[in-house]
Design an enzyme around this catalytic site. Structure first.
Site, short mmCIF file in Angstrom:
data_model
loop_
_atom_site.label_atom_id
_atom_site.label_comp_id
_atom_site.label_asym_id
_atom_site.label_seq_id
_atom_site.Cartn_x
_atom_site.Cartn_y
_atom_site.Cartn_z
N SER A 46 8.72 8.60 76.33
CA SER A 46 9.25 7.28 75.99
C SER A 46 8.93 6.27 77.07
O SER A 46 8.68 5.09 76.78
CB SER A 46 10.77 7.35 75.74
N GLU A 47 8.92 6.70 78.35
CA GLU A 47 8.49 5.82 79.44
C GLU A 47 7.77 6.60 80.53
O GLU A 47 8.08 7.76 80.80
CB GLU A 47 9.67 5.07 80.09
N THR A 48 6.80 5.93 81.14
CA THR A 48 6.13 6.39 82.35
C THR A 48 6.22 5.25 83.36
O THR A 48 6.01 4.09 83.01
CB THR A 48 4.65 6.71 82.07
N HIS A 77 16.87 4.81 82.06
CA HIS A 77 16.60 6.14 82.60
C HIS A 77 15.33 6.14 83.47
O HIS A 77 15.27 6.87 84.46
CB HIS A 77 16.58 7.20 81.48
#
Length: 280
Positions: A46-48, A77
């Site tokens: 979902s995120e990097t 997060h």
């Protein structure tokens, strides 16, 4: 081909692999925006995030946050996971509170015994949701509009629009039409019943982030920050509570919300599950 330190952190759970993972690339100043976007698309999380030298004198480090589709000015997060990775890589904060620089500005972060919490940033958009849009949201969630007990904009970067349902059971039963809501990021919450649901948490949360390229995010700090500002501010939640998230995805996310001296802190655990070298 350059080498970078790489960590994958599990955030918002005390149980390994039951929270929300974030990939963190450390010392990424030499990477272009295009390389960062391509890497985030490849990790398919979902995120990097990419840790960089700060440009603001008050900051300890700077972070850029990418979904597989776009860059975000802030996300929860990834903030906690990036702080954990920065400290693990030898980062030394200048004060008791760590200061992260991101697209939204400066975000204070606290770290203590493996738990991390960020100060909820100001909302970019708050207030009531237009009736026609709220009806569209209800249709996309496949529920009657009357099931929505309250609604508000809770946008601190990703564009969150949040609604409250009557119970945890209603939240867990949702089967949205993702295509019909593809341009929105929708947060849904509902209260736990202490008798039927237990006392581990007080609210259930789900995050449908289609506009960011993620149909459902496992555990979402930015959404929980916006929800806390709305719910506490409007008297719908106490000043201290725990939110459960990720249940429908097999996760056991627990987000701790605390209002202290008018400031809302959003926190949880962070654990490194993968550590190595990334070659780009």
């Amino acid at each position: 081909m350059a080498e970078f330190q790489f960590q994958q952190i599990d955030v918002f759970s005390a149980e390994p692999a039951r929270g929300n993972p974030v990939a963190v690339v450390i010392g990424a100043d030499g990477l272009s925006t295009e390389q960062m976007a391509a890497c985030a698309n490849w990790t398919n999380l979902s995120e990097t995030t990419f840790l960089l030298q700060p440009t603001m004198p008050e900051a300890d480090y700077r972070v850029r946050i990418f979904t597989p589709r776009t860059e975000l000015p802030f996300a929860g997060h990834p903030t906690l996971g990036s702080c954990h990775a920065w400290l693990a890589a030898g980062g030394q904060p200048r004060g008791n509170t760590i200061v992260q620089e991101c697209g939204l500005g400066l975000v204070p972060v606290r770290a203590h015994n493996g738990c991390f919490a960020f100060a909820a940033p100001p909302l970019r958009r708050s207030g009531t949701v237009q009736p026609d849009l709220l009806h569209r949201v209800a249709d996309g969630l496949k529920i009657p509009a009357s099931s929505i007990r309250a609604a508000a904009w809770t946008d601190n970067g990703p564009g969150w629009l949040s609604v409250m349902l009557g119970s945890r059971r209603e939240v867990l039963a949702l089967e949205p039409d993702y295509a019909a809501l593809s341009d929105l990021c929708i947060g849904v919450t509902g209260p736990w019943d202490s008798i039927h649901d237990g006392q581990q948490a007080q609210f259930e949360v789900r995050a449908f982030a289609m506009a960011c390229g993620v149909n459902e995010d496992p555990v979402t700090g930015s959404l929980n920050a916006g929800l806390a500002q709305w719910l506490i501010g409007s008297g719908l939640a106490p000043e201290h509570y725990i939110a459960s998230q990720g249940t429908c995805l097999g996760r056991a996310g627990r987000v701790h919300v605390d209002q202290e001296n008018g400031k809302i802190w959003v926190g949880g655990g962070a654990t490194t599950l993968i550590k190595g070298v990334l070659r780009l």
